[in-house]
Design a protein around this motif. Sequence first.
Motif, PDB file in Angstrom:
ATOM      1  N   THR A  71      91.882  24.443  73.431  1.00 41.47           N
ATOM      2  CA  THR A  71      90.671  25.143  74.197  1.00 41.47           C
ATOM      3  C   THR A  71      89.906  23.973  74.927  1.00 41.47           C
ATOM      4  OG1 THR A  71      89.300  25.927  72.144  1.00 41.47           O
ATOM      5  CG2 THR A  71      90.217  27.303  72.981  1.00 41.47           C
ATOM      6  N   THR A  72      89.772  22.866  74.092  1.00 41.88           N
ATOM      7  CA  THR A  72      88.773  21.281  75.246  1.00 41.88           C
ATOM      8  C   THR A  72      89.527  21.262  76.225  1.00 41.88           C
ATOM      9  OG1 THR A  72      87.975  21.257  72.559  1.00 41.88           O
ATOM     10  CG2 THR A  72      87.528  19.809  73.960  1.00 41.88           C
ATOM     11  N   LEU A  73      90.713  21.185  75.782  1.00 43.27           N
ATOM     12  CA  LEU A  73      91.222  21.293  77.365  1.00 43.27           C
ATOM     13  C   LEU A  73      90.955  21.741  78.285  1.00 43.27           C
ATOM     14  CD1 LEU A  73      94.753  19.217  76.360  1.00 43.27           C
ATOM     15  CD2 LEU A  73      92.591  18.166  77.113  1.00 43.27           C
ATOM     16  N   ALA A  74      90.917  23.127  78.363  1.00 47.28           N
ATOM     17  CA  ALA A  74      91.072  24.321  79.163  1.00 47.28           C
ATOM     18  C   ALA A  74      89.441  24.383  79.555  1.00 47.28           C
ATOM     19  CB  ALA A  74      91.210  25.702  78.212  1.00 47.28           C
ATOM     20  N   ASP A  75      88.736  24.276  78.823  1.00 49.84           N
ATOM     21  CA  ASP A  75      86.966  24.005  79.065  1.00 49.84           C
ATOM     22  C   ASP A  75      86.372  23.409  79.560  1.00 49.84           C
ATOM     23  OD1 ASP A  75      87.129  26.733  77.313  1.00 49.84           O
ATOM     24  OD2 ASP A  75      86.302  25.395  75.739  1.00 49.84           O
ATOM     25  N   GLN A  76      87.282  22.059  79.840  1.00 52.84           N
ATOM     26  CA  GLN A  76      87.865  21.074  80.793  1.00 52.84           C
ATOM     27  C   GLN A  76      87.653  21.203  82.172  1.00 52.84           C
ATOM     28  OE1 GLN A  76      89.631  17.778  79.184  1.00 52.84           O
ATOM     29  NE2 GLN A  76      87.130  17.263  77.321  1.00 52.84           N
ATOM     30  N   VAL A  77      88.565  22.372  82.549  1.00 44.99           N
ATOM     31  CA  VAL A  77      88.986  22.417  83.768  1.00 44.99           C
ATOM     32  C   VAL A  77      88.745  23.411  84.811  1.00 44.99           C
ATOM     33  CG1 VAL A  77      91.055  20.881  84.025  1.00 44.99           C
ATOM     34  CG2 VAL A  77      91.329  23.238  83.187  1.00 44.99           C
ATOM     35  N   ASP A  78      88.472  24.326  83.667  1.00 47.30           N
ATOM     36  CA  ASP A  78      87.778  25.966  84.051  1.00 47.30           C
ATOM     37  C   ASP A  78      86.496  25.675  84.722  1.00 47.30           C
ATOM     38  OD1 ASP A  78      86.810  28.580  83.597  1.00 47.30           O
ATOM     39  OD2 ASP A  78      87.436  28.668  81.299  1.00 47.30           O
ATOM     40  N   ASP A  96     102.105  27.241  60.591  1.00 47.15           N
ATOM     41  CA  ASP A  96     102.196  27.716  59.595  1.00 47.15           C
ATOM     42  C   ASP A  96     101.313  28.824  58.560  1.00 47.15           C
ATOM     43  OD1 ASP A  96     102.069  25.450  58.529  1.00 47.15           O
ATOM     44  OD2 ASP A  96     103.740  25.081  57.730  1.00 47.15           O
ATOM     45  N   ASN A  97      99.786  27.479  58.876  1.00 47.58           N
ATOM     46  CA  ASN A  97      98.823  28.327  58.448  1.00 47.58           C
ATOM     47  C   ASN A  97      97.854  28.437  59.346  1.00 47.58           C
ATOM     48  OD1 ASN A  97      96.259  26.031  58.339  1.00 47.58           O
ATOM     49  ND2 ASN A  97      98.849  25.307  57.244  1.00 47.58           N
ATOM     50  N   PRO A  98      96.711  29.028  59.048  1.00 43.94           N
ATOM     51  CA  PRO A  98      95.502  29.594  60.317  1.00 43.94           C
ATOM     52  C   PRO A  98      94.482  28.727  60.304  1.00 43.94           C
ATOM     53  CG  PRO A  98      95.753  30.850  57.632  1.00 43.94           C
ATOM     54  CD  PRO A  98      96.436  30.338  58.242  1.00 43.94           C
ATOM     55  N   GLU A  99      94.381  27.283  59.208  1.00 43.97           N
ATOM     56  CA  GLU A  99      93.901  26.293  59.805  1.00 43.97           C
ATOM     57  C   GLU A  99      94.223  25.205  60.542  1.00 43.97           C
ATOM     58  OE1 GLU A  99      94.478  27.336  56.455  1.00 43.97           O
ATOM     59  OE2 GLU A  99      92.973  28.018  56.229  1.00 43.97           O
ATOM     60  N   LYS A 100      96.119  25.273  60.004  1.00 41.86           N
ATOM     61  CA  LYS A 100      96.133  24.227  61.172  1.00 41.86           C
ATOM     62  C   LYS A 100      95.970  24.990  62.922  1.00 41.86           C
ATOM     63  CE  LYS A 100     100.038  22.613  59.147  1.00 41.86           C
ATOM     64  NZ  LYS A 100     101.481  23.122  59.125  1.00 41.86           N
ATOM     65  N   LEU A 101      96.321  26.249  62.660  1.00 45.15           N
ATOM     66  CA  LEU A 101      96.442  27.072  63.685  1.00 45.15           C
ATOM     67  C   LEU A 101      95.028  27.037  64.577  1.00 45.15           C
ATOM     68  CD1 LEU A 101      98.080  28.556  65.987  1.00 45.15           C
ATOM     69  CD2 LEU A 101      97.216  30.703  64.761  1.00 45.15           C
ATOM     70  N   SER A 102      93.878  26.897  64.119  1.00 44.64           N
ATOM     71  CA  SER A 102      92.326  27.132  64.475  1.00 44.64           C
ATOM     72  C   SER A 102      92.436  25.188  65.336  1.00 44.64           C
ATOM     73  CB  SER A 102      92.023  27.643  62.904  1.00 44.64           C
ATOM     74  OG  SER A 102      91.432  28.703  62.678  1.00 44.64           O
ATOM     75  N   LYS A 103      93.469  24.712  64.800  1.00 43.23           N
ATOM     76  CA  LYS A 103      92.561  22.815  65.151  1.00 43.23           C
ATOM     77  C   LYS A 103      93.092  22.984  66.217  1.00 43.23           C
ATOM     78  CE  LYS A 103      91.675  20.401  60.637  1.00 43.23           C
ATOM     79  NZ  LYS A 103      92.567  19.311  59.811  1.00 43.23           N
ATOM     80  N   LEU A 104      94.703  23.371  66.000  1.00 44.17           N
ATOM     81  CA  LEU A 104      95.634  23.358  67.484  1.00 44.17           C
ATOM     82  C   LEU A 104      94.670  23.811  68.520  1.00 44.17           C
ATOM     83  CD1 LEU A 104      98.566  23.048  65.913  1.00 44.17           C
ATOM     84  CD2 LEU A 104      97.814  21.543  66.776  1.00 44.17           C
ATOM     85  N   GLN A 160     102.533  19.518  68.723  1.00 46.24           N
ATOM     86  CA  GLN A 160     102.846  20.746  68.708  1.00 46.24           C
ATOM     87  C   GLN A 160     102.820  22.211  70.490  1.00 46.24           C
ATOM     88  OE1 GLN A 160     101.068  19.723  66.633  1.00 46.24           O
ATOM     89  NE2 GLN A 160     101.480  19.171  64.753  1.00 46.24           N
ATOM     90  N   ALA A 161     102.253  21.456  71.112  1.00 52.14           N
ATOM     91  CA  ALA A 161     101.738  22.206  72.033  1.00 52.14           C
ATOM     92  C   ALA A 161     102.918  22.191  73.369  1.00 52.14           C
ATOM     93  CB  ALA A 161     100.356  21.108  73.205  1.00 52.14           C
ATOM     94  N   HIS A 162     102.967  23.846  73.597  1.00 47.92           N
ATOM     95  CA  HIS A 162     104.378  24.006  74.634  1.00 47.92           C
ATOM     96  C   HIS A 162     103.313  23.844  75.578  1.00 47.92           C
ATOM     97  CE1 HIS A 162     107.078  24.056  71.319  1.00 47.92           C
ATOM     98  NE2 HIS A 162     106.336  23.989  70.587  1.00 47.92           N
ATOM     99  N   LEU A 163     104.418  24.013  77.102  1.00 46.80           N
ATOM    100  CA  LEU A 163     102.735  24.025  78.018  1.00 46.80           C
ATOM    101  C   LEU A 163     103.883  24.750  79.194  1.00 46.80           C
ATOM    102  CD1 LEU A 163     100.886  23.042  80.073  1.00 46.80           C
ATOM    103  CD2 LEU A 163     101.823  21.036  80.709  1.00 46.80           C
ATOM    104  N   HIS A 164     103.399  25.692  80.216  1.00 51.58           N
ATOM    105  CA  HIS A 164     103.959  25.865  81.118  1.00 51.58           C
ATOM    106  C   HIS A 164     103.567  26.078  82.380  1.00 51.58           C
ATOM    107  CE1 HIS A 164     106.926  28.220  78.112  1.00 51.58           C
ATOM    108  NE2 HIS A 164     105.679  27.379  77.158  1.00 51.58           N
ATOM    109  N   LEU A 165     103.709  25.310  83.008  1.00 54.16           N
ATOM    110  CA  LEU A 165     102.863  25.169  84.031  1.00 54.16           C
ATOM    111  C   LEU A 165     103.730  26.417  85.610  1.00 54.16           C
ATOM    112  CD1 LEU A 165     102.955  21.091  84.648  1.00 54.16           C
ATOM    113  CD2 LEU A 165     101.096  22.373  84.426  1.00 54.16           C
TER     114      LEU A 165
END
Lengths: 364, 364
Positions: free
Chosen positions: B355-362, B342-350, B318-323
């Motif tokens: 953020t796991t990926l973002a934290d790895q490169v931050d 379509d629900n908060p639980e699913k959104l939180s997981k996504l 479901q990810a949309h990447l913008h480089l």
Amino acid sequence: MIVGILGAGQLARMIALAGYPLGLDFIFLDPSADACANTLGEHLLGDYNDPGLLAELAERADVVTYEFENVPAAVAEFLSAHTQVYPWPNALAVAQDRLIEKTFFHELGIPTPAYAAVDSFESLKQAMASIGWPAILKSRKLGYDGKGQSVLKSADDLKSAWALLEDAPAIVEAFVPFDREVSIIAARNVSGASVFYPLSENLHRGGILRISESREGDVMQAQAETYVSRLMETLNYVGVLALELFERDGQLIANEFAPRVHNSGHWTIEGAETSQFENHLRAILDLPLGATAAVEQSAMVNFIGNLPSTEDVLGIPQAHLHLYKKTPRKGRKVAHATVRADNPEKLSKLIKALTTLADQVDDS
Amino acid sequence: MIVGILGAGQLARMIALAGYPLGLDFIFLDPSADACANTLGEHLLGDYNDPGLLAELAERADVVTYEFENVPAAVAEFLSAHTQVYPWPNALAVAQDRLIEKTFFHELGIPTPAYAAVDSFESLKQAMASIGWPAILKSRKLGYDGKGQSVLKSADDLKSAWALLEDAPAIVEAFVPFDREVSIIAARNVSGASVFYPLSENLHRGGILRISESREGDVMQAQAETYVSRLMETLNYVGVLALELFERDGQLIANEFAPRVHNSGHWTIEGAETSQFENHLRAILDLPLGATAAVEQSAMVNFIGNLPSTEDVLGIPQAHLHLYKKTPRKGRKVAHATVRADNPEKLSKLIKALTTLADQVDDS
């Protein structure tokens, strides 16, 4: 990463727009100086079979794809000898010839209308004895938007229809009194992973696609996926592929396939989680494919011949306008718009608003 | 129609990508040869105050806009004397100076943190007597991503903070112990029609935006719309404007506004009916504004400093990447991704997956 595209029309334009967020750059080969994708990348201006330009394209692009299926075989062969071309040229060979295509469907157990090869007036008359009336006589090659096709309603039509072909190899197909027309857009990447979009339900008029609607949860979805999977697996296909089907009495009958992104999938830009254009790029770059789930219900309306005013289209607050920057010309697809809604009634109203605008400018 | 943009960074890039479907062409003025929008239109390479390039931009563009608010006043004046510039330069004058901005909020009845002008060490000490600890000392001009700011926790911090300013005119603001940070993105077109996006709920770290989530139906929506309306109507504003707010004890307190498309509105590309980038263009071209309703719930995660692998991001279907095609550099925004659910639980997981990926490169 540079993606080369044969053709710089609206399909190439929408592929490029989907590719920029992925960090891609583009190089197009197109014989038209004002080809509408030409500001979205470098434009090699010249014929598709220009050896120098083809060599340059092969040299500079990391991967080459195309926006139309009538790529000359020699061009596809040259490119695949010098760079990576997706979809593989074998898909072109099938899609370019209606007889090979129908035979291919038949061999894969995908139902087709009754058909027969026609290479003389005599063979046409013979074929019609078994096909039955009405039928459609088509040249085997270079079919697009209903051009080069004649409807045969009775024996009276045979001579004029045959004359129109000018001895080109042809195919005659039984006319299918379909209940509706649908298509399925699918994508398969280099690693062999596949995704399938919800069916598109299509309305043609005068041989030109007018409206496509997304049909998530359609009762024919599984059948369509089975057929398009068979096509893709057999061809070891890479990229987006569109399979057009008739539905009659709860059965799907294959009409034709296009080895490329397809007009009946334009709704996926706003109406699916990932657009067909982005998934085509992901497929040929062997990236993970994006989710294809429908986002609400959506529909696309083509603008043919002339453009409505931008103000009129955008006056519908949910409308998404896609202008192709092509000079208006009779029968030419110059733009489309999509609308999205969370229920069928709202969607119908929005489609009606768009088709009213489309009909005002339609000259076809 | 040619739109000129001062700046060719990622905001200009996303404006251009939104403008192509509307049939627009672009011309950018940017001093960086590898500015990341430079393949999406013509690139005038040179300083923002280069008279020859400004004249060319004014001559060739039908309308000029900008992707950053620190456009020199002389540049804005020159351009508005020679072509149409939106947003009007008056918005720049307010947004460029934190003291003028806070005073403007105050005059419009929009709550702000307690603040005071600081133009000497003496005035800083005096101000702190009434503002209270902790507080933030900021230069009045050229603030961006927390640069040029010092936190004042006690009288011990005053000297070093003042020294850092090097006598630049400054403002000291009370630190707001906020419950959360939100922003509202709004658009107003030349005719004066306005639209408002659902609130963005924002998470900053180290002064840099990390995550924005769409908040349709938020209890603070009406209050935020009232404040941003007041801003836009008073300025006779044209374009997209972002107002950043703190929420504390059920009240909104204005932090700052940006007279442009904004990082906290990037989720609107996939997460709203019409993106902030398209509505900015519609606004400055006086076209009808597009619907701003949220499409499901969505969130954006910034990638700072370095890029994650494209495969990793796209491995989330479901990810949309913008480089942005910017060279990685410490603390630099180089890409973002959005997810929709379509629900908060699913959104939180996504969000967690991103953020796991973002934290790895931050590296910031």
